[in-house]
Scaffold this motif. Structure first.
Motif, PDB file in Angstrom:
ATOM      1  N   ASN A  93      40.548-100.956 -14.591  1.00 52.41           N
ATOM      2  CA  ASN A  93      40.045-102.277 -14.192  1.00 52.41           C
ATOM      3  C   ASN A  93      38.620-102.497 -14.666  1.00 52.41           C
ATOM      4  N   GLU A  94      37.783-101.487 -14.528  1.00 51.75           N
ATOM      5  CA  GLU A  94      36.393-101.587 -14.979  1.00 51.75           C
ATOM      6  C   GLU A  94      36.336-101.800 -16.495  1.00 51.75           C
TER       7      GLU A  94
ATOM      8  N   LEU B 243      38.699-103.077 -18.504  1.00 49.55           N
ATOM      9  CA  LEU B 243      39.187-104.418 -18.845  1.00 49.55           C
ATOM     10  C   LEU B 243      38.151-105.485 -18.512  1.00 49.55           C
ATOM     11  N   ASP B 244      37.477-105.348 -17.370  1.00 47.93           N
ATOM     12  CA  ASP B 244      36.421-106.305 -17.014  1.00 47.93           C
ATOM     13  C   ASP B 244      35.290-106.282 -18.039  1.00 47.93           C
ATOM     14  N   MET B 245      34.907-105.088 -18.478  1.00 45.94           N
ATOM     15  CA  MET B 245      33.835-104.957 -19.476  1.00 45.94           C
ATOM     16  C   MET B 245      34.254-105.547 -20.823  1.00 45.94           C
TER      17      MET B 245
ATOM     18  N   GLN C  32      36.458-107.963 -21.305  1.00 47.70           N
ATOM     19  CA  GLN C  32      36.522-109.420 -21.180  1.00 47.70           C
ATOM     20  C   GLN C  32      35.141-110.055 -21.115  1.00 47.70           C
ATOM     21  N   ALA C  33      34.171-109.359 -20.543  1.00 47.80           N
ATOM     22  CA  ALA C  33      32.825-109.903 -20.395  1.00 47.80           C
ATOM     23  C   ALA C  33      31.965-109.722 -21.650  1.00 47.80           C
TER      24      ALA C  33
END
Length: 127
Positions: free
Chosen positions: A84-85, A87-89, A91-92
């Motif tokens: 999750n971390e 994927l968030d990174m 996407q950001a």
């Protein structure tokens, strides 16, 4: 192996590497090399489960410190301990323009239209 990597290159927005074997390391190095040669501009995510990629990151830092590879090579990688971390990174992520690479426009002679195709000219001085 390279046919599979090329196929992924044509369809993926980024690459995520989980802990793996020598074939995983080979694909990681191939994609990093292709990014360095400006064949692609896609991020490489490292899922650092149980600190699996700590040695690889230490190697990158050592290679940069000894001027074996440019410091910009480290910007190719995003590393996180959870999916999750990571994927968030990914996407950001906002790409930074490379000050040493210029975009040229050249007319596309194939269809006689005013559209143009962009090419990159790398003017980096390598000694």
């Amino acid at each position: 192996m390279q046919e599979r990597i090329t196929e992924m290159l044509n369809h993926a927005d980024a690459f995520v590497f989980l802990p793996g074997d020598l074939a995983t390391l080979e694909a990681l190095i191939i994609l990093a090399s292709w990014a360095h040669l400006h064949i692609h501009q896609k991020l490489i995510g490292l899922l650092n489960v149980n600190n699996f990629y700590d040695g690889f990151i230490a190697f990158l830092n050592h290679a940069i410190k000894t001027y074996f590879i440019p410091s910009s090579a480290k910007k190719l990688f995003i590393c996180a301990h959870t999916a999750n971390e990571l994927l968030d990174m990914l996407q950001a992520y906002k790409p930074e323009p490379d000050p040493w690479t210029f975009v040229l426009e050249r007319p596309n002679n194939g269809d006689n239209s005013s559209r143009s195709k962009k090419y990159k000219l790398d003017l980096t001085l390598r000694l």
